[in-house]
Each structure stands twice: as structure tokens, then as C-alpha cells.
Design a protein around this motif. Structure first.
Motif, PDB file in Angstrom:
ATOM      1  N   ARG A  94     -11.804  17.886  30.766  1.00  0.00           N
ATOM      2  CA  ARG A  94     -11.829  16.759  30.569  1.00  0.00           C
ATOM      3  C   ARG A  94     -12.149  15.997  30.040  1.00  0.00           C
ATOM      4  O   ARG A  94     -12.125  14.398  29.650  1.00  0.00           O
ATOM      5  CB  ARG A  94     -11.970  16.376  32.534  1.00  0.00           C
ATOM      6  CG  ARG A  94     -11.229  17.265  33.926  1.00  0.00           C
ATOM      7  CD  ARG A  94     -11.938  17.253  34.929  1.00  0.00           C
ATOM      8  NE  ARG A  94     -13.013  17.771  35.095  1.00  0.00           N
ATOM      9  CZ  ARG A  94     -13.714  17.924  35.889  1.00  0.00           C
ATOM     10  NH1 ARG A  94     -13.494  17.804  37.151  1.00  0.00           N
ATOM     11  NH2 ARG A  94     -14.686  19.059  35.943  1.00  0.00           N
ATOM     12  N   GLU A 152      -6.653  16.181  36.389  1.00  0.00           N
ATOM     13  CA  GLU A 152      -7.001  17.023  37.823  1.00  0.00           C
ATOM     14  C   GLU A 152      -5.753  16.856  38.103  1.00  0.00           C
ATOM     15  O   GLU A 152      -5.640  18.303  39.224  1.00  0.00           O
ATOM     16  CB  GLU A 152      -8.155  15.538  38.727  1.00  0.00           C
ATOM     17  CG  GLU A 152      -9.036  15.204  37.923  1.00  0.00           C
ATOM     18  CD  GLU A 152     -10.515  15.643  38.634  1.00  0.00           C
ATOM     19  OE1 GLU A 152      -9.752  16.569  39.234  1.00  0.00           O
ATOM     20  OE2 GLU A 152     -11.693  15.084  38.066  1.00  0.00           O
ATOM     21  N   GLU A 153      -4.861  16.269  38.626  1.00  0.00           N
ATOM     22  CA  GLU A 153      -3.757  17.308  38.963  1.00  0.00           C
ATOM     23  C   GLU A 153      -2.807  18.031  38.203  1.00  0.00           C
ATOM     24  O   GLU A 153      -2.200  18.790  39.627  1.00  0.00           O
ATOM     25  CB  GLU A 153      -2.685  15.480  38.805  1.00  0.00           C
ATOM     26  CG  GLU A 153      -1.437  15.759  39.396  1.00  0.00           C
ATOM     27  CD  GLU A 153      -0.582  14.614  38.808  1.00  0.00           C
ATOM     28  OE1 GLU A 153       0.622  14.938  38.841  1.00  0.00           O
ATOM     29  OE2 GLU A 153      -0.634  13.400  37.920  1.00  0.00           O
ATOM     30  N   PHE A 154      -2.995  18.537  36.862  1.00  0.00           N
ATOM     31  CA  PHE A 154      -2.494  19.656  36.762  1.00  0.00           C
ATOM     32  C   PHE A 154      -3.341  21.140  37.010  1.00  0.00           C
ATOM     33  O   PHE A 154      -2.253  22.247  36.714  1.00  0.00           O
ATOM     34  CB  PHE A 154      -1.760  19.528  35.527  1.00  0.00           C
ATOM     35  CG  PHE A 154      -0.267  18.859  35.344  1.00  0.00           C
ATOM     36  CD1 PHE A 154       0.624  19.482  35.300  1.00  0.00           C
ATOM     37  CD2 PHE A 154      -0.445  17.481  35.199  1.00  0.00           C
ATOM     38  CE1 PHE A 154       2.323  19.043  35.818  1.00  0.00           C
ATOM     39  CE2 PHE A 154       0.655  15.938  35.535  1.00  0.00           C
ATOM     40  CZ  PHE A 154       2.308  17.221  35.268  1.00  0.00           C
ATOM     41  N   TYR A 155      -4.719  20.977  36.369  1.00  0.00           N
ATOM     42  CA  TYR A 155      -5.676  22.024  36.169  1.00  0.00           C
ATOM     43  C   TYR A 155      -6.304  22.345  37.329  1.00  0.00           C
ATOM     44  O   TYR A 155      -7.270  23.261  37.744  1.00  0.00           O
ATOM     45  CB  TYR A 155      -6.381  21.767  34.868  1.00  0.00           C
ATOM     46  CG  TYR A 155      -5.843  22.305  33.605  1.00  0.00           C
ATOM     47  CD1 TYR A 155      -5.277  22.820  33.008  1.00  0.00           C
ATOM     48  CD2 TYR A 155      -4.396  20.679  32.899  1.00  0.00           C
ATOM     49  CE1 TYR A 155      -4.492  23.711  32.395  1.00  0.00           C
ATOM     50  CE2 TYR A 155      -4.020  20.957  31.534  1.00  0.00           C
ATOM     51  CZ  TYR A 155      -3.571  21.917  31.599  1.00  0.00           C
ATOM     52  OH  TYR A 155      -2.976  22.807  30.206  1.00  0.00           O
ATOM     53  N   TYR A 156      -7.057  20.768  37.921  1.00  0.00           N
ATOM     54  CA  TYR A 156      -7.846  21.185  38.808  1.00  0.00           C
ATOM     55  C   TYR A 156      -7.612  20.948  40.300  1.00  0.00           C
ATOM     56  O   TYR A 156      -6.882  20.613  40.724  1.00  0.00           O
ATOM     57  CB  TYR A 156      -8.729  20.214  39.038  1.00  0.00           C
ATOM     58  CG  TYR A 156      -9.253  20.481  37.552  1.00  0.00           C
ATOM     59  CD1 TYR A 156     -10.896  21.190  37.536  1.00  0.00           C
ATOM     60  CD2 TYR A 156      -9.668  19.704  36.317  1.00  0.00           C
ATOM     61  CE1 TYR A 156     -11.766  21.042  35.858  1.00  0.00           C
ATOM     62  CE2 TYR A 156      -9.867  20.098  35.382  1.00  0.00           C
ATOM     63  CZ  TYR A 156     -11.139  21.068  35.271  1.00  0.00           C
ATOM     64  OH  TYR A 156     -11.738  20.985  33.660  1.00  0.00           O
ATOM     65  N   ASN A 180      -8.441  21.399  44.760  1.00  0.00           N
ATOM     66  CA  ASN A 180      -9.542  20.440  46.015  1.00  0.00           C
ATOM     67  C   ASN A 180     -10.497  21.089  45.714  1.00  0.00           C
ATOM     68  O   ASN A 180     -11.785  20.105  46.043  1.00  0.00           O
ATOM     69  CB  ASN A 180      -8.672  20.378  46.959  1.00  0.00           C
ATOM     70  CG  ASN A 180      -7.927  19.441  47.396  1.00  0.00           C
ATOM     71  OD1 ASN A 180      -6.845  18.740  46.082  1.00  0.00           O
ATOM     72  ND2 ASN A 180      -6.746  20.640  48.238  1.00  0.00           N
ATOM     73  N   ARG A 212       3.835  14.036  29.922  1.00  0.00           N
ATOM     74  CA  ARG A 212       3.331  12.801  30.211  1.00  0.00           C
ATOM     75  C   ARG A 212       1.691  11.918  29.469  1.00  0.00           C
ATOM     76  O   ARG A 212       1.972  10.634  29.669  1.00  0.00           O
ATOM     77  CB  ARG A 212       2.710  12.909  31.713  1.00  0.00           C
ATOM     78  CG  ARG A 212       3.438  13.409  32.578  1.00  0.00           C
ATOM     79  CD  ARG A 212       3.712  13.925  34.502  1.00  0.00           C
ATOM     80  NE  ARG A 212       2.840  12.198  34.785  1.00  0.00           N
ATOM     81  CZ  ARG A 212       1.796  12.241  36.150  1.00  0.00           C
ATOM     82  NH1 ARG A 212       2.356  13.754  36.799  1.00  0.00           N
ATOM     83  NH2 ARG A 212       1.881  11.449  36.197  1.00  0.00           N
ATOM     84  N   PHE A 236       3.129  18.336  31.112  1.00  0.00           N
ATOM     85  CA  PHE A 236       1.542  17.637  31.126  1.00  0.00           C
ATOM     86  C   PHE A 236       1.670  16.769  30.144  1.00  0.00           C
ATOM     87  O   PHE A 236       1.011  16.222  29.787  1.00  0.00           O
ATOM     88  CB  PHE A 236       0.261  18.893  31.211  1.00  0.00           C
ATOM     89  CG  PHE A 236      -1.197  18.115  30.527  1.00  0.00           C
ATOM     90  CD1 PHE A 236      -1.913  17.740  31.535  1.00  0.00           C
ATOM     91  CD2 PHE A 236      -1.745  17.739  29.413  1.00  0.00           C
ATOM     92  CE1 PHE A 236      -2.852  16.774  31.685  1.00  0.00           C
ATOM     93  CE2 PHE A 236      -2.325  17.432  28.753  1.00  0.00           C
ATOM     94  CZ  PHE A 236      -3.436  16.679  30.089  1.00  0.00           C
ATOM     95  N   GLN A 239      -7.032  11.498  35.100  1.00  0.00           N
ATOM     96  CA  GLN A 239      -6.496  11.779  36.053  1.00  0.00           C
ATOM     97  C   GLN A 239      -5.712  13.091  35.850  1.00  0.00           C
ATOM     98  O   GLN A 239      -5.162  14.242  37.020  1.00  0.00           O
ATOM     99  CB  GLN A 239      -5.988  10.909  36.304  1.00  0.00           C
ATOM    100  CG  GLN A 239      -7.191   9.725  36.530  1.00  0.00           C
ATOM    101  CD  GLN A 239      -5.998   7.856  37.327  1.00  0.00           C
ATOM    102  OE1 GLN A 239      -5.156   7.845  36.750  1.00  0.00           O
ATOM    103  NE2 GLN A 239      -7.690   7.367  37.533  1.00  0.00           N
ATOM    104  N   LEU A 240      -4.616  13.001  34.670  1.00  0.00           N
ATOM    105  CA  LEU A 240      -3.726  14.019  34.830  1.00  0.00           C
ATOM    106  C   LEU A 240      -4.578  15.497  34.836  1.00  0.00           C
ATOM    107  O   LEU A 240      -3.664  16.517  34.918  1.00  0.00           O
ATOM    108  CB  LEU A 240      -3.350  13.850  33.512  1.00  0.00           C
ATOM    109  CG  LEU A 240      -1.698  12.957  32.994  1.00  0.00           C
ATOM    110  CD1 LEU A 240      -1.233  13.221  31.982  1.00  0.00           C
ATOM    111  CD2 LEU A 240      -0.643  13.080  34.447  1.00  0.00           C
TER     112      LEU A 240
END
Length: 220
Positions: A60, A208-212, A214, A136, A133, A205-206
Motif C-alpha cells: 500500500r 484494500e479491496e483487491f488484496y486485503y 477485513n 482500474r 486491479f 483503497q483499491l
């Protein structure tokens, strides 16, 4: 294997520099990479004269790191000599690091190296095995890269200092620049700093969405 970000870069136009100017830009690059190593707790290496690689354990941070390096270089130029770097960011797995970063291997190294080779007019690219990813983030990266390429030396200096302030403010930047607050604000606005900050946040944010998940742990 560990998921990381690998930054592979080279200096733009270095083959056309005389020995004095090349030594100057290499000194600036070395200082910038040392600062990045301290700030992001990453390993780096300069090799083949004008090429470099960094390995960031937290992917990140990759975009922020790449932009910081480029701003450092652009800020150290002068009216007759512009400095910049092309950087390919690869996100993926790697094998255990070798003694020398440049001799290490893994998906992120391959993506980063091949990504850098694919850059022509653009100086920044982000590459991943996840095509969604990559798609985007790709167009925004081209716009952001163009903006960074167009920065003047003074704008690059202002933005570089601003992003490194412990508590960023226009007043604090003016103090660092030994300038008026009005002039500091003007330089930041001309650099489109707010859009570039939004771009950095969007990248996180991407990620977090694609690689991480909760839990905040990176997915394999």
C-alpha cells in the motif's frame, strides 16, 4: 511466498548526461532511496549505473514511495537540466530475498521489470496479476504521471516538502520554503496536489479491496 511491492526504475535521459551531471543526479537518487528505506523500512539497490530497485513489505506504500522518489529528483534539477525517473511498480509474491535485491526473484520482480520495459512515453506504471486491479488503476496512473512530468522544479520542491511534513499545512510549507503562505499555496495548487492526494488514496483503497481482507492481512 510473501506478497510485496517491487519498484524497478531507471533515470530518464541519463545516457545523455555528462559525468558531472550524472554524478549529481546519482547522488540525489542515492539520498532519495536512503530516505525511502528509512521511511518505509524497505531494502533497495542501485545497479547498472542508473537502475534501481526497492522492495516494500507493505504494498500500500508503493505509490507514495514512487511519487516521493520522482519528486525528489525533479526538485533537484535546474533550468538547464531536468531530472526524473521511470518506475514500474509490481505487486505480487516473491521468493526469499537474495543478498542483493537485484538478484532476487518472484512474481513482483517480474511484473515490475517487465512493466518498466513496457513504459514508453509514460514514466509510471502499476502492474499486478489481477487484470481488474490493473485496469482500474491504469488510466488514472497515466493522468497522474502526466501531471508529475509537467511539474516545474519549484512545484516539485513544494509538493515534496509538503508531503513529508509531520503535520502538513500551507503555513508550515511556507516556513520551509522561506516564502509567503500565498506563494506556498499557489505552488501547491499549480501542482494539483489535491488530485494527486486523491489518487494516492484511491490506490490504497483499491489495494484494500483487491488484496486485503477485513483483518487487514494481505491475501495470498
Amino acid at each position: 511466498m510473501q506478497q510485496v511491492a517491487v519498484l524497478t526504475g531507471d533515470l530518464v535521459g541519463s545516457s545523455e548526461l555528462n559525468s558531472q551531471d550524472f554524478a549529481k543526479i546519482l547522488q540525489r537518487l542515492s539520498a532519495s532511496l536512503a530516505l525511502a528505506s528509512e521511511r518505509y523500512q524497505c531494502r533497495y539497490e542501485i545497479f547498472r549505473g542508473d537502475a534501481f530497485q526497492l522492495v516494500l513489505n507493505d504494498p500500500r506504500q508503493a505509490l507514495e514511495c514512487a511519487l516521493a522518489i520522482r519528486l525528489d529528483l525533479k526538485a533537484s534539477g535546474d533550468k538547464s537540466l531536468a531530472f526524473d525517473a521511470r518506475i514500474g511498480i509490481g505487486i505480487g509474491e516473491i521468493d526469499p530475498l537474495a543478498e542483493f535485491v537485484s538478484r532476487s526473484n518472484g512474481e513482483a520482480f517480474i511484473l515490475s521489470g517487465r512493466g518498466l520495459d513496457s513504459l514508453k512515453r509514460h514514466f509510471l506504471g502499476i502492474f499486478s496479476h489481477d487484470s481488474q486491479f490493473t485496469q482500474r488503476i491504469g488510466l488514472l496512473t497515466k493522468f497522474a504521471d502526466h501531471q508529475v512530468q509537467e511539474l516545474t522544479i519549484k512545484q516539485a520542491q513544494a509538493l515534496s516538502i509538503y508531503w513529508r511534513l509531520a503535520e502538513p499545512s500551507h503555513a508550515a510549507l511556507a516556513k520551509q520554503l522561506n516564502s509567503s503562505r500565498v506563494n506556498a499555496t499557489k505552488l501547491l495548487n499549480q501542482s494539483q496536489y489535491q488530485l494527486l492526494e486523491e489518487y494516492k488514496l484511491f490506490f490504497i483503497q483499491l489495494m484494500e479491496e483487491f488484496y486485503y481482507g477485513n483483518t487487514g492481512a494481505i491475501r495470498s
